[in-house]
Design a protein around this motif. Structure first.
Motif, PDB file in Angstrom:
ATOM      1  N   ASN A 998      41.377  35.875  46.795  1.00  0.00           N
ATOM      2  CA  ASN A 998      42.168  35.555  45.613  1.00  0.00           C
ATOM      3  C   ASN A 998      43.460  34.820  45.944  1.00  0.00           C
ATOM      4  OD1 ASN A 998      43.292  37.675  46.895  1.00  0.00           O
ATOM      5  ND2 ASN A 998      43.578  38.971  45.091  1.00  0.00           N
ATOM      6  N   ALA A1129      41.055  29.221  37.593  1.00  0.00           N
ATOM      7  CA  ALA A1129      40.078  30.287  37.800  1.00  0.00           C
ATOM      8  C   ALA A1129      40.774  31.621  38.046  1.00  0.00           C
ATOM      9  CB  ALA A1129      39.162  29.928  38.981  1.00  0.00           C
ATOM     10  N   LYS A1133      40.744  34.860  35.503  1.00  0.00           N
ATOM     11  CA  LYS A1133      40.292  36.162  35.975  1.00  0.00           C
ATOM     12  C   LYS A1133      41.298  37.267  35.671  1.00  0.00           C
ATOM     13  CE  LYS A1133      38.525  38.373  40.180  1.00  0.00           C
ATOM     14  NZ  LYS A1133      38.215  38.188  41.610  1.00  0.00           N
ATOM     15  N   ARG A1179      32.830  28.252  40.283  1.00  0.00           N
ATOM     16  CA  ARG A1179      33.394  29.601  40.292  1.00  0.00           C
ATOM     17  C   ARG A1179      34.188  29.870  39.032  1.00  0.00           C
ATOM     18  NH1 ARG A1179      35.319  29.845  46.685  1.00  0.00           N
ATOM     19  NH2 ARG A1179      33.266  30.414  47.521  1.00  0.00           N
ATOM     20  N   THR A1183      33.268  32.710  36.355  1.00  0.00           N
ATOM     21  CA  THR A1183      34.256  33.701  35.915  1.00  0.00           C
ATOM     22  C   THR A1183      34.296  33.785  34.399  1.00  0.00           C
ATOM     23  OG1 THR A1183      35.573  33.255  37.899  1.00  0.00           O
ATOM     24  CG2 THR A1183      36.668  34.372  36.070  1.00  0.00           C
ATOM     25  N   GLN A1186      31.215  35.655  33.263  1.00  0.00           N
ATOM     26  CA  GLN A1186      31.258  37.080  33.609  1.00  0.00           C
ATOM     27  C   GLN A1186      32.236  37.844  32.742  1.00  0.00           C
ATOM     28  OE1 GLN A1186      32.225  36.686  37.728  1.00  0.00           O
ATOM     29  NE2 GLN A1186      30.100  36.725  38.418  1.00  0.00           N
ATOM     30  N   THR A1187      33.299  37.195  32.327  1.00  0.00           N
ATOM     31  CA  THR A1187      34.335  37.904  31.573  1.00  0.00           C
ATOM     32  C   THR A1187      34.160  37.772  30.061  1.00  0.00           C
ATOM     33  OG1 THR A1187      35.757  35.948  31.805  1.00  0.00           O
ATOM     34  CG2 THR A1187      36.041  37.716  33.405  1.00  0.00           C
TER      35      THR A1187
END
Length: 1690
Positions: A998, A1129, A1133, A1179, A1183, A1186-1187
């Motif tokens: 990260n 990104a 996140k 990516r 993200t 996924q979120t």
């Protein structure tokens, strides 16, 4: 000549050559073309269009304005025709077909051209040739044959009016034409009408004798006219003297073409016409009416009305009747008085109507009538003129031309026109408009003073002609070089095209490739140094005339390396040898500089010569230079030595700078850059005074070393020294140089002595720092960078003071390199400690210096970028948020801010936040981003009027233009492109990018920053070391005048700032997100993404003039976009508002997604940057998915819809090029596709109709790439390629490659295989086109084969005992489950795949695996789900399951044994076992499947029940007998028991859809009782009650079941009660339909229903339902109840 070309190519060449004939006069072209045309036309299969185009070219040649061309063309035609139509050849060979070669001339246009213009050509030779040509054709009837002769006559029809004008009795051609018109001879295939018309044309001839002969033939025609015996005039009434001049007028009439309307009207014309046609009518009145109509018809606008009334027929009939002999009672024919008027009317009609003219020209009666009229009224001049006028219109209709203009709506103007030759050769009664004064096929002749015929163009034409004649310049040069007899090839054409001696010299001089080859040849065969130098000079002179890109390609094709190899193998032993080597190196240096890169072969050879330890190049590096700069007198040998030394260093620098960044990985030669660097260091021995002051040699050596160290890995290429020792040795030498030339002089700002030395040494240090980061194993290598001055006058000073002074140097690249060294040092924990401790003495410390430079708007971008990267390293490690978190001195505390007024200190994260706030970081950052400038050409610095122009001296101007924003980064000091600056930035970034995912993971050390509340610029002055060392704005330093200039922000700076923001987001998310949102930083960064700019730069890389600059700019932009996307990104996140804002910003989201469309050469160095950018983009998208799941899918679908095809192609390409270098990218691509397709599948399951409302991913996958239409319609593939097909093709291919190695050594499915399988599963779940493609690629066979192989491996492993075998079994079972899941999604909703699986034996494979399924519930669930999709809506598939046989039963077993081992019975047994387990107490049952497992089994049985074979097996298994055990009245039913009841009724419903299934149910004991009990009670489950009613309704629909149902007294009452009292409309509908079906066509049922008073009860129910509502279910229920009432009532 044309054998090697296609006919179309020959035609194109011939057509284009027509216009060039006047210049080269190569008449042989005409001969060859006529032969080609003749050959093409003679073939039966010849293309008509090709013949037409050939005819067009020949017409241009026949009508060419140049007399020589026309003469040669006619002569060639005559020769060809005479050769083809030769009586001798015909007689010699009975099968002679040469006459077919003459077929090409049988073209009406060609014959018209020859007749009209060839015969009338002013040149006697041309006219004679044309006449001879036509005569030969007319004499060749027998040679041509009847068919070709007929074609000749047909083609001549258009030219006959002109041909007849050449009739005479003197020439043989004229007599041949006269013979053609003889009516008594029938040999010329002309009809009597054509001969009559021809003789009539002769009546217009200028020769009186010819007219006399024509009269005789006309008399023959009149005598032989059908019915002519009783017609006028009599032969006694004719005057022979007047007949030859019958149609000859003394003076030609002028036509009045006035087509304006007259005063006459249509009504008046009709009235007069009615009088004229009345019967009876007075002859005088009739004549008067005829005369009036003749006057009226002068107006062409009245012709239409006259013809509509039948006037034309009346006129022709009157003329016909007027020539009949009068009866005995009549004095004369009564129609004769009106003949003049009728002739006049006919003339008016014909003159203005070309259609009528064309029709009447082929009517023989018209000619006979007109001829008799003219003979009858021969003394009437008016009638003679009118008849001759009419005959002129009719006889020359074939060649007449008429112009049509729609000036008026009701009548068009038609102007009669004849060819000019007709008016010249005939005596016509009037003067018509003429056309074809010149041939319409004629090309424009060159102007009289044609510029192309002047000296210079003529010379160019000669050269171009000879080059083309020889087939290329190389062949021409070979001929010129050979000389002698071979030069005769250059004289076989027009003399004007022969090369002059001057032309030959020019050709030899301008043959670039030839000149280069000759130069190489001269060097290879040179016998002296002078010849070698002359040859090299010749090559360079040629290269100077060619653009560098083209020249590089030409030079690289030459074998000059082999020629020069001998000069680089021997060390020069004399001054002459040194001079020769000097010229060779200069030549090689010039050749290398032609392009930005070197071919691998050339680089290989140069590397071998350069790194050869025994070669002359390395040996010359360490010899004593030829004197220092202080030498006043130097001899010639010394000058040569100096020059050779300088050129050698420049050659090494140029060669290394042209190498791609990673070329060393492709060279097979053993490189020794480390040894070469050590030899260069020997030249830096500054202890000897003579060498110390040779600044030119020192600077050249450092520049060479700078290029050498720019490529990583050089320290490891040393034969006898370790990389660490090598780097330390280089470091010590460079620090001494920097100390001596910068620090040692007190860093005087106005001194330029040794400026280049300092710059080059600093850049070398920067390269060295990155080399030590990546290649040194010593973790404390940073301590080697401590340096203190030695000597008596040395003052104790910190070890990094030399580096700090570089930060304030006048040159921007030196400042950037100095900060870059600090960036490299802080990439390690020891380095951070070292830098921090050695910066405590400067105001603000390392933090203050970094922020000061970064936020300085007048500092150039490259320096600010390094400051930002320094802050990235300082913020890359977690720092404590309070003082108590870092009590130990060894723990990193981050910045320490102390308020001197209150003596309050902040440490760590709080101090950093305070520092950011105090320095106004975010406002300054927002202002900084507003100055972003992505282009390679920077704007000039703006100077305000506050700075007087006269106050700027030369030093200030130089600093502003050189060290400001216009300094071109990425170029070395020779003015050539270099990668040392940017590549080392890449090296630093890669070294810092190791650690956490990260944020950048690098350790930190303490640093203190003093901040006062009264000074807002404290941190920005942290760079000012002391008053003497810091350059002021008046000295032209980097700071400049802040009021006068502001530098632009480059992509590299934005990238570094984005990395810094990414670290701040991780360290302090709350404060950072608030600040970013308040200053709109994220949106500003997103707005910088411009994909069109990237595409332009990519195009410039291949075709642009500045490829190196485009490459650097593109690389910087890629890094900037990568940093921005990575920052976004991370923000997405960690921060929900940022996610929502990004999903709402469709423009930014599309720009990010469009970065995937970037086209990049996979062989170039930029591909690494592209891959990193694509990785970050994917990516980010992962993200979001996924979120945000469904919300992200909707936004992405909306964004990607317009670019989906290109976007999908990019993903497909990334999957296809999978390799070790792209493994991470491959994994990310498949993860993104899996997430995207999985979310789409979820939405499709939740809302199947969504595709009809909005654009969906499913629609995008199945839309054709070529057209915006579905490629798959109703499960049928239309054969169109789609993006779903592309993805399916590449994923299936990847799966097939990994299927053999799916299970790893640890007994688990590998991650890559798992990812590919998940992606493929998701794709097959949503795309029909993907299924079709997978089916075509044989995925079904592959999956089944994989299952078979896995089963075999399981069987083998089962023989082993131990943990290892169990672990392998788990992996194999997992592989089986994944394979079944792929096949399940492939089967879902596609009948073709189901049939393919059926034919491939899917049922048999599953049957073999059934034993393993019974041992593993997960595998059992996968197998059941697979079979469920296999059998759904496919009875054939269900039947295949019934016919399977296990491996234990051979094919020779009995039918009963095979049936007992069927897979259906195995499924039934498994179902029975699970039911028994469900009935047992939970304490007595071990871990087993859930209720969902039982649901799968019953669902599969229900699907199988649609097949008759499966139903038979179900009945024979006695499994259905357990249905009678169901009871709705059982108390305290468990949840599982209720589910089981519902599953039994689902199976019963499936059976009830077939007649034999209903019979099975009825044969079950107490089946009707169970159904009626559940209908009445429901057993606590509304589903069971509905299913029971549905089964009962289905039974009522078959007549064979009705007696059994009526035998039960409770069937009808139960249904009636349910209609009356059911709470569900669905149950009412089913119950009413059951009563309707039972009563239909069954009298017993009707009577039974009447017995229970059904009709009144149904009417009451109907009223209640109608009052209840008007939903669809209520309407259907009302219809069913009404049907029951009407059926029972009848």
């Amino acid at each position: 000549m044309f054998q090697a070309l296609q006919p179309e190519e020959v035609l194109a060449l011939a057509d284009s050559a027509v216009t060039s004939l006047p210049y080269h006069l190569h008449l042989n072209l005409i001969t060859q073309f006529v032969a080609f045309f003749s050959h093409v036309s003679s073939r039966k299969s010849s293309d008509k269009s090709i013949q037409a185009r050939c005819a067009g070219v020949l017409l241009k040649l026949l009508s060419h304005p140049l007399l020589e061309v026309r003469q040669h063309t006619y002569q060639t035609l005559l020769t060809t025709i005479q050769t083809c139509l030769n009586a001798d050849k015909e007689a010699a060979s009975g099968s002679y077909t040469g006459h077919l070669e003459a077929k090409f001339i049988l073209n009406s246009d060609i014959l018209y051209e020859i007749t009209c213009f060839g015969l009338a050509d002013p040149d006697n030779k041309v006219s004679n040739l044309a006449m001879e040509l036509l005569f030969h054709l007319l004499q060749s009837h027998l040679l041509l044959g009847d068919i070709l002769w007929g074609e000749l006559m047909s083609s001549l029809l258009k030219s006959l009016p002109i041909l007849h004008s050449y009739t005479d009795m003197k020439t043989r051609f004229g007599r041949r034409v006269w013979t053609m018109l003889d009516p008594t001879v029938a040999s010329d295939s002309l009809c009597l009408l054509d001969k009559l018309r021809g003789n009539l044309r002769l009546m217009f001839s200028a020769e009186a004798g010819l007219r006399d002969e024509a009269v005789k033939r006309l008399c023959w025609f009149l005598a032989n006219e059908s019915g002519g015996s009783g017609r006028l005039p009599n032969s006694g009434q004719l005057d022979p003297r007047q007949l030859p001049s019958l149609f000859i007028m003394e003076t030609q009439h002028f036509l009045d073409e006035d087509n304006t309307r007259s005063v006459f009207q249509v009504d008046g014309l009709k009235q007069v016409y009615n009088i004229f046609t009345a019967d009876p009518v007075d002859p005088g009145v009739k004549k008067s009416a005829a005369d009036q109509m003749a006057i009226m018809l002068q107006d062409p606008h009245l012709h239409g009305a006259f013809r509509e009334s039948g006037g034309l027929e009346v006129v022709l009939s009157t003329l016909r009747q007027s020539m009949n002999a009068p009866s005995r009672t009549e004095h004369q024919n009564p129609n004769i008085p009106v003949v003049p008027a009728c002739v006049t009317m006919l003339r008016h009609l014909l003159h203005h109507d070309y259609t009528l003219r064309h029709n009447l020209s082929h009517d023989p009666n018209v000619y006979y009538d007109l001829l008799r009229v003219s003979l009858m009224l021969v003394r009437d001049e008016s009638v003679s003129y009118q008849v001759s006028h009419i005959l002129t219109l009719l006889l020359f209709d074939e060649v007449a031309k008429f112009d049509i203009s729609s000036s008026q709506k009701d009548q068009a103007d038609r102007n009669f026109s004849l060819p000019a030759v007709i008016t010249k050769r005939y005596r016509l009664p009037f003067r018509p408009t003429v056309h074809h004064t010149v041939s319409p096929n004629s090309v424009l002749s060159p102007p009289e003073h044609d510029i192309l015929k002047t000296a210079a163009p003529q010379e160019m034409l000669r050269v171009a002609w000879n080059v083309a004649w020889c087939g290329g310049l190389d062949n021409l040069l070979q001929l010129l070089k050979a000389g002698g007899a071979k030069l005769d090839q250059l004289r076989d054409f027009n003399k004007a095209m022969v090369l002059t001696p001057t032309d030959r010299a020019v050709v030899k001089a301008t043959g670039l490739q030839w000149g280069l080859q000759e130069g190489v040849y001269a060097v290879a065969n040179a016998t002296s140094h002078h010849d070698v130098v002359a040859g090299l000079t010749g090559i360079l002179s040629v290269t100077a005339t060619i653009p560098s890109s083209e020249c590089a390609d030409l030079v690289n094709q030459l074998n000059w390396t082999a020629v020069l190899d001998r000069f680089l193998q021997v060390t020069p032993s004399s001054s002459q040898d040194e001079s020769l080597l000097l010229e060779v190196l200069r030549f090689m240096n010039s050749i290398i500089q032609l392009s930005a890169s070197i071919p691998d072969e050339m680089a290989q050879w140069l590397a071998q010569r350069l790194y050869d330890g025994t070669g002359p190049l390395v040996g010359l590096l360490n010899r004593t230079p030829g004197g220092g700069e202080g030498d006043e007198v130097a001899d010639a040998s010394t000058i040569v030595k100096r020059s050779l030394d300088k050129v050698l260093l420049k050659f090494i620098s140029t060669f290394i700078s042209r190498l791609p960044y990673k070329l060393h990985t492709r060279l097979s030669v053993a490189q020794s850059r480390g040894d070469l660097a050590r030899r260069l260091l020997l030249r830096l021995n500054i202890s000897a005074a003579p060498h110390f002051y040779n600044l030119a040699a020192l600077e050249g050596t450092l520049l060479c070393l700078m290029h050498l160290t720019a490529r990583p890995g050089w320290s490891a290429e040393s034969g006898d020294m370790e990389p660490t020792a090598q780097c330390s040795h280089v470091l010590n030498c460079l620090l001494e140089v920097v100390s001596a030339f910068h620090i040692g002089r007190g860093s005087t700002s106005m001194s330029y002595m040794g400026r280049g030395v300092t710059k080059a040494a600093t850049l070398c240090l920067r390269h060295l720092a990155h080399e030590m980061v990546s290649c040194t194993d010593d973790k404390e290598w940073a301590k080697n960078w401590l340096y203190s001055r030695q000597g008596a006058d040395a003052v104790a000073e910190p070890g990094l003071n030399w580096m700090l002074t570089l930060w304030a140097y006048r040159d921007a690249e030196v400042r950037a390199a100095g900060l870059g060294i600090a960036v490299a040092l802080t990439s390690t924990e020891v380095g951070r400690v070292l830098v921090t401790n050695n910066c405590k003495h400067i105001p603000g410390g390392i933090w203050g210096a970094a922020f000061s430079v970064l936020l300085d708007p007048s500092e150039c971008s490259i320096v600010r970028q390094q400051a930002a990267l320094l802050l990235v390293n300082l913020t890359s490690e977690t720092i404590p948020s309070t003082t108590g978190d870092a009590t130990s001195a060894s723990v990193w505390q981050g910045p320490v801010v102390t308020d001197v007024d209150s003596n309050v200190s902040l440490v760590g994260l709080n101090a950093l936040l305070a520092l950011l706030h105090h320095s106004h970081f975010y406002p300054q950052l927002s202002a900084m981003l507003s100055s972003f400038f992505p282009s390679t050409v920077l704007q000039p610095v703006l100077v305000t009027t506050e700075v007087p122009l006269h106050s700027l001296d030369s030093s200030q101007t130089t600093v502003t233009s050189t060290e400001g924003s216009t300094t071109p980064r990425g170029r070395d000091f020779l003015g050539q492109p270099s990668l040392h600056t940017t590549d080392q930035e890449g090296g630093a970034t890669s070294a810092r990018s190791t650690g956490r995912s990260n944020y950048t993971r690098v350790s930190q050390q303490d640093s203190q920053v003093s901040v006062t509340s009264s000074s807002s610029g404290t941190t920005r002055t942290g760079l000012q070391l002391d008053s003497s060392a810091a350059p002021s704005s008046q000295d032209g330093g980097a700071g400049g005048d802040e009021k006068g200039m502001t530098t632009v922000v480059t992509p590299c700076l934005v990238a570094a700032v984005s990395q810094l923001l990414g670290n701040l987001v991780v360290m302090a998310p709350h404060d950072t997100f608030n600040s970013l949102a308040s200053h709109n930083v994220i949106n500003t960064l997103l707005n910088m993404i411009d994909t069109s700019l990237l595409q332009d730069l990519c195009r410039q890389l291949t075709s642009g003039p500045h490829r190196s600059g485009s490459m650097l700019t593109l690389r910087d932009l890629l890094r900037m976009y990568n940093a921005i996307v990575s920052l976004v990104a991370t923000s997405v996140k960690l921060n929900s508002p940022t996610r929502a804002a990004l999903l709402g910003n469709k423009v930014a989201l599309k720009a990010i997604a469009s970065l995937m469309l970037l086209q990049c050469d996979s062989a170039g160095d930029l591909v690494l940057e592209c891959r990193q950018l694509w990785l970050s983009v994917l990516r980010l998208l992962c993200t979001l998915l996924q979120t945000q799941s469904a919300a992200a899918l909707l936004s992405l679908t909306d964004v990607l819809a317009s670019i989906w095809i290109d976007f999908c192609d990019a993903l497909v390409h990334l999957v296809e090029v999978r390799s070790g270098e792209t493994q991470a990218l491959f994994t990310t691509v498949t993860s993104f596709l899996s997430l995207l397709l999985t979310e789409e599948a979820k939405l499709v399951c939740r809302d199947p109709q969504r595709c009809d409302d909005t654009a969906t991913l499913t629609h995008c996958l199945d839309v054709s790439k070529a057209k915006n239409k579905p490629a798959v319609e109703k499960g049928k593939d239309t054969g169109t390629f789609t993006t779903g097909s592309s993805l399916s093709k590449v994923l299936v291919g990847t799966y097939e490659l990994t299927s053999g190695s799916t299970v790893g050594s640890k007994g688990r499915v590998s991650g890559d295989a798992q990812q590919v399988i998940n992606t493929l599963k998701s794709l097959l779940a949503v795309s029909q086109s993907a299924k079709h493609t997978a089916l075509d690629m044989g995925l079904v066979e592959t999956l089944l084969e994989t299952m078979k192989q896995t089963h075999a491996r399981l069987s083998l492993d089962s023989l082993q005992v131990g943990k290892t075998s169990r672990r392998k079994d788990e992996g194999l079972l997992q592989e089986l489950i994944l394979t079944m899941n792929i096949l399940r999604n492939l089967l879902c909703g596609n009948e073709n795949v189901k049939l393919a699986c059926m034919h491939s034996g899917l049922a048999g494979v599953v049957h073999k695996l059934w034993a393993w399924c019974l041992q593993d519930y997960s595998l059992m669930s996968a197998a059941l789900a697979l079979l469920l999709n296999f059998t759904a809506k496919c009875p054939a598939a269900a039947t295949s399951i019934a016919s399977t046989v296990s491996g234990a039963v051979g094919p020779s077993a009995s039918r009963q044994q095979q049936i007992s081992s069927s897979l259906v019975l195995a499924i039934v047994k498994a179902t029975q076992r699970e039911i028994d387990r469900d009935m047992m107490p939970s304490s007595a049952v071990g871990p087993g499947p859930s209720v969902s497992h039982l649901k799968l089994l019953f669902s599969l049985l229900t699907s199988l029940s649609l097949s008759s074979e499966c139903r038979t097996l179900l009945w024979k298994s006695t499994f259905l007998q357990d249905f009678s055990k169901l009871s709705p009245s059982r108390s305290r039913k468990s949840r599982s028991r209720q589910v089981l009841d519902a599953l039994w009724f689902e199976l019963a419903v499936g059976l009830s859809f077939s007649s034999d299934g209903q019979q099975m149910l009825l044969r079950i004991n107490e089946c009707l009782t169970v159904l009626l009990d559940f209908v009445e009670n429901g057993g606590g489950s509304p589903h069971c009650q509905e299913y029971a009613m549905l089964v009962l309704r289905n039974m009522c629909c078959h007549a064979t079941n009705k007696p059994k149902l009526l035998a039960n007294e409770n069937v009808i009452p139960s249904c009636v009660d349910l209609v009356e009292s059911a709470e569900s409309s669905r149950l009412q509908i089913l119950a009413a339909s059951a009563l309707w079906a039972l009563a239909y066509n069954n009298h017993k049922a009707k009577m039974a229903m009447k017995g229970v008073n059904v009709i009144p009860r149904m009417r009451a129910c109907l009223k209640n339902v109608q009052n209840l509502g008007h939903s669809m279910e209520d309407v259907q229920c009302s219809e069913n109840i009404q049907a029951v009432i009407s059926t029972v009532s009848t």
